[in-house]
Scaffold this active site. Structure first.
Site, PDB file in Angstrom:
ATOM      1  N   GLY A   9       9.056   1.061   8.480  1.00 44.19           N
ATOM      2  CA  GLY A   9       8.152   1.813   7.600  1.00 44.19           C
ATOM      3  C   GLY A   9       6.897   2.255   8.327  1.00 44.19           C
ATOM      4  O   GLY A   9       5.784   2.106   7.822  1.00 44.19           O
ATOM      5  N   ALA A  10       7.089   2.861   9.501  1.00 45.16           N
ATOM      6  CA  ALA A  10       5.921   3.213  10.331  1.00 45.16           C
ATOM      7  C   ALA A  10       5.587   4.703  10.248  1.00 45.16           C
ATOM      8  O   ALA A  10       4.771   5.198  11.026  1.00 45.16           O
ATOM      9  CB  ALA A  10       6.167   2.802  11.782  1.00 45.16           C
ATOM     10  N   SER A  11       6.212   5.403   9.308  1.00 45.06           N
ATOM     11  CA  SER A  11       5.899   6.828   9.162  1.00 45.06           C
ATOM     12  C   SER A  11       4.608   7.056   8.399  1.00 45.06           C
ATOM     13  O   SER A  11       3.973   8.111   8.523  1.00 45.06           O
ATOM     14  CB  SER A  11       7.051   7.542   8.436  1.00 45.06           C
ATOM     15  N   ASP A  60      17.546   2.884   6.851  1.00 44.78           N
ATOM     16  CA  ASP A  60      17.190   2.211   5.602  1.00 44.78           C
ATOM     17  C   ASP A  60      17.284   0.710   5.866  1.00 44.78           C
ATOM     18  O   ASP A  60      18.371   0.203   6.167  1.00 44.78           O
ATOM     19  CB  ASP A  60      18.189   2.642   4.515  1.00 44.78           C
ATOM     20  N   ASN A  87       7.561  -4.289   7.793  1.00 42.76           N
ATOM     21  CA  ASN A  87       6.501  -3.693   6.979  1.00 42.76           C
ATOM     22  C   ASN A  87       7.035  -2.819   5.853  1.00 42.76           C
ATOM     23  O   ASN A  87       6.368  -2.661   4.827  1.00 42.76           O
ATOM     24  CB  ASN A  87       5.582  -2.874   7.900  1.00 42.76           C
ATOM     25  N   SER A 139       2.173  -9.666   0.230  1.00 46.47           N
ATOM     26  CA  SER A 139       1.119  -9.054  -0.591  1.00 46.47           C
ATOM     27  C   SER A 139       0.376 -10.184  -1.286  1.00 46.47           C
ATOM     28  O   SER A 139       0.961 -11.251  -1.537  1.00 46.47           O
ATOM     29  CB  SER A 139       1.749  -8.136  -1.638  1.00 46.47           C
ATOM     30  N   TYR A 152       8.051  -6.766  -8.113  1.00 46.64           N
ATOM     31  CA  TYR A 152       7.406  -6.615  -6.796  1.00 46.64           C
ATOM     32  C   TYR A 152       6.803  -7.955  -6.363  1.00 46.64           C
ATOM     33  O   TYR A 152       7.001  -8.395  -5.223  1.00 46.64           O
ATOM     34  CB  TYR A 152       6.320  -5.539  -6.886  1.00 46.64           C
TER      35      TYR A 152
HETATM   36  P1  NAP Z   1       3.545   3.360   1.866  1.00 43.56           P
HETATM   37  O1  NAP Z   1       2.322   4.089   2.273  1.00 43.56           O
HETATM   38  O2  NAP Z   1       4.185   3.678   0.561  1.00 43.56           O
HETATM   39  O3  NAP Z   1       4.625   3.486   3.047  1.00 43.56           O
HETATM   40  C1  NAP Z   1       5.856   2.841   2.915  1.00 43.56           C
HETATM   41  C2  NAP Z   1       6.612   2.906   4.220  1.00 43.56           C
HETATM   42  O4  NAP Z   1       7.823   2.160   4.055  1.00 43.56           O
HETATM   43  C3  NAP Z   1       6.986   4.331   4.610  1.00 43.56           C
HETATM   44  O5  NAP Z   1       6.885   4.456   6.000  1.00 43.56           O
HETATM   45  C4  NAP Z   1       8.449   4.423   4.159  1.00 43.56           C
HETATM   46  O6  NAP Z   1       9.237   5.301   4.966  1.00 43.56           O
HETATM   47  C5  NAP Z   1       8.909   3.000   4.407  1.00 43.56           C
HETATM   48  N1  NAP Z   1      10.098   2.647   3.634  1.00 43.56           N
HETATM   49  C6  NAP Z   1      10.239   2.580   2.288  1.00 43.56           C
HETATM   50  N2  NAP Z   1      11.491   2.227   1.974  1.00 43.56           N
HETATM   51  C7  NAP Z   1      12.150   2.076   3.142  1.00 43.56           C
HETATM   52  C8  NAP Z   1      13.479   1.714   3.479  1.00 43.56           C
HETATM   53  N3  NAP Z   1      14.384   1.438   2.542  1.00 43.56           N
HETATM   54  N4  NAP Z   1      13.801   1.634   4.796  1.00 43.56           N
HETATM   55  C9  NAP Z   1      12.903   1.909   5.761  1.00 43.56           C
HETATM   56  N5  NAP Z   1      11.629   2.262   5.495  1.00 43.56           N
HETATM   57  C10 NAP Z   1      11.271   2.338   4.199  1.00 43.56           C
HETATM   58  O7  NAP Z   1       3.272   1.787   1.793  1.00 43.56           O
HETATM   59  P2  NAP Z   1       2.096   0.886   2.428  1.00 43.56           P
HETATM   60  O8  NAP Z   1       1.028   0.790   1.415  1.00 43.56           O
HETATM   61  O9  NAP Z   1       1.784   1.319   3.812  1.00 43.56           O
HETATM   62  O10 NAP Z   1       2.847  -0.516   2.426  1.00 43.56           O
HETATM   63  C11 NAP Z   1       3.392  -1.097   3.592  1.00 43.56           C
HETATM   64  C12 NAP Z   1       3.748  -2.526   3.281  1.00 43.56           C
HETATM   65  O11 NAP Z   1       2.570  -3.223   2.858  1.00 43.56           O
HETATM   66  C13 NAP Z   1       4.747  -2.671   2.126  1.00 43.56           C
HETATM   67  O12 NAP Z   1       5.624  -3.740   2.391  1.00 43.56           O
HETATM   68  C14 NAP Z   1       3.865  -3.003   0.942  1.00 43.56           C
HETATM   69  O13 NAP Z   1       4.564  -3.695  -0.054  1.00 43.56           O
HETATM   70  C15 NAP Z   1       2.800  -3.844   1.618  1.00 43.56           C
HETATM   71  N6  NAP Z   1       1.544  -3.917   0.862  1.00 43.56           N
HETATM   72  C16 NAP Z   1       0.809  -2.791   0.591  1.00 43.56           C
HETATM   73  C17 NAP Z   1      -0.382  -2.922  -0.114  1.00 43.56           C
HETATM   74  C18 NAP Z   1      -1.240  -1.747  -0.450  1.00 43.56           C
HETATM   75  O14 NAP Z   1      -2.218  -1.928  -1.209  1.00 43.56           O
HETATM   76  N7  NAP Z   1      -0.987  -0.552   0.058  1.00 43.56           N
HETATM   77  C19 NAP Z   1      -0.817  -4.185  -0.545  1.00 43.56           C
HETATM   78  C20 NAP Z   1      -0.030  -5.287  -0.251  1.00 43.56           C
HETATM   79  C21 NAP Z   1       1.135  -5.154   0.466  1.00 43.56           C
HETATM   80  P3  NAP Z   1       9.470   6.867   4.617  1.00 43.56           P
HETATM   81  O15 NAP Z   1       8.121   7.428   4.267  1.00 43.56           O
HETATM   82  O16 NAP Z   1      10.025   7.425   5.877  1.00 43.56           O
HETATM   83  O17 NAP Z   1      10.446   6.943   3.493  1.00 43.56           O
END
Ligand code: NAP
Length: 244
Positions: A9-11, A60, A87, A139, A152
């Site tokens: 998920g590094a995009s 995926d 991630n 989280s 979640y």
């Molecule tokens: P985000 O901006 O929504 O980005 C999600 C990333 O995960 C994207 O790169 C997406 O890839 C990738 N992804 C989703 N489903 C996937 C799959 N099935 N296989 C491979 N890649 C997948 O999320 P974020 O906020 O950066 O969150 C990153 C991590 O931190 C997550 O695990 C999230 O639960 C955790 N987190 C986030 C927060 C927050 O407040 N943002 C808080 C606590 C924990 P594509 O775009 O290419 O589809």
């Protein structure tokens, strides 16, 4: 000798920030994406522009065959992996009785089994070298629980349990497993929150603000690297002092 890391998920969001942070720390980076190909290639190009090494990997994480193929491709490009950052994640906001079994299943498939699938793919090489580190992304909701995010929260609590158990199992083989538990971080995942909701969450945070993806990324680099050589099985909150 440069070290090699695969970040799922590094995009976008935290994973994207992690790709830059690892590259700046001289790691060679596998940039996994699922649907956002262009965004992932932008990350790779930006890293190459400042002299780093990165490779885009489509897959995926819920699909074990994709995970195995990504690990094989990165190992072919850079050699054995030193670290895996699990991630990739998805969220689901809705009342418990409005969350269908299929929604639960997808959250568990991506957030929990995704980390399982990727770990299973990297471990044979890590075990044979008796070296490696895995950082999972949980989280604060996995620690505190969150209303309207039961599935979640459950997926993230399970990931913390997996981290602790796998750290015990892999410790004798010299492999560390840790977890970051981000608080509220400014990414697409929170794009649906209104300014009032964000302000409320900031108020419930000791530092009185929402976090930046880069702040979680630095914790990932620390936990993955040798400076954290005696740390395993831990969950590091990166939450600005979230009160709950
Ligand atoms: P985000 O901006 O929504 O980005 C999600 C990333 O995960 C994207 O790169 C997406 O890839 C990738 N992804 C989703 N489903 C996937 C799959 N099935 N296989 C491979 N890649 C997948 O999320 P974020 O906020 O950066 O969150 C990153 C991590 O931190 C997550 O695990 C999230 O639960 C955790 N987190 C986030 C927060 C927050 O407040 N943002 C808080 C606590 C924990 P594509 O775009 O290419 O589809």
């Amino acid at each position: 000798m440069p070290q090699n890391v695969l970040i799922t998920g590094a995009s976008r969001g935290i994973g994207r920030a992690a790709a830059f942070a690892f590259a700046r720390a001289a790691w060679r980076v596998g940039v996994n994406y699922h649907t956002n190909r262009d965004a992932a290639y932008e990350v790779v190009e930006a890293i190459e522009d400042f002299g780093g090494f990165a490779t885009a990997l489509e897959g995926d994480v819920a699909n074990p065959a994709d995970c195995a193929a990504m690990v094989e491709a990165l190992q072919d490009a850079y050699g054995p992996l030193d670290a895996l950052i699990n991630n990739a994640g998805i969220s689901y906001v809705g009342l418990f009785d409005q969350t269908a079994p299929a929604d639960w299943q997808r959250l568990l498939d991506v957030n929990l089994l995704g980390a399982r699938n990727m770990s299973a793919a990297v471990l044979p090489a890590m075990l044979s070298r008796k070296r490696g580190s895995i950082v999972n992304t949980a989280s604060i909701w996995g620690l505190n629980g969150s209303s309207c995010e039961v599935a979640y929260s459950a997926s993230k609590a399970a990931l913390i349990g997996m981290t602790q158990a796998l750290a015990q199992e892999l410790g004798p083989s010299g492999i560390r497993v840790n977890c970051v538990a981000p608080g509220v971080i400014q990414t697409d995942m929170n794009a649906a929150l209104s300014p009032a909701e964000l302000a409320d969450l900031a108020e419930r945070t000791a530092l009185c603000r929402i976090g930046r993806p880069e702040e979680v990324a630095e914790a990932m680099v620390f936990l993955a690297g040798e400076k954290a050589g005696f740390i395993t099985g831990q969950t590091l909150r990166v939450d600005g002092g979230f009160i709950g």
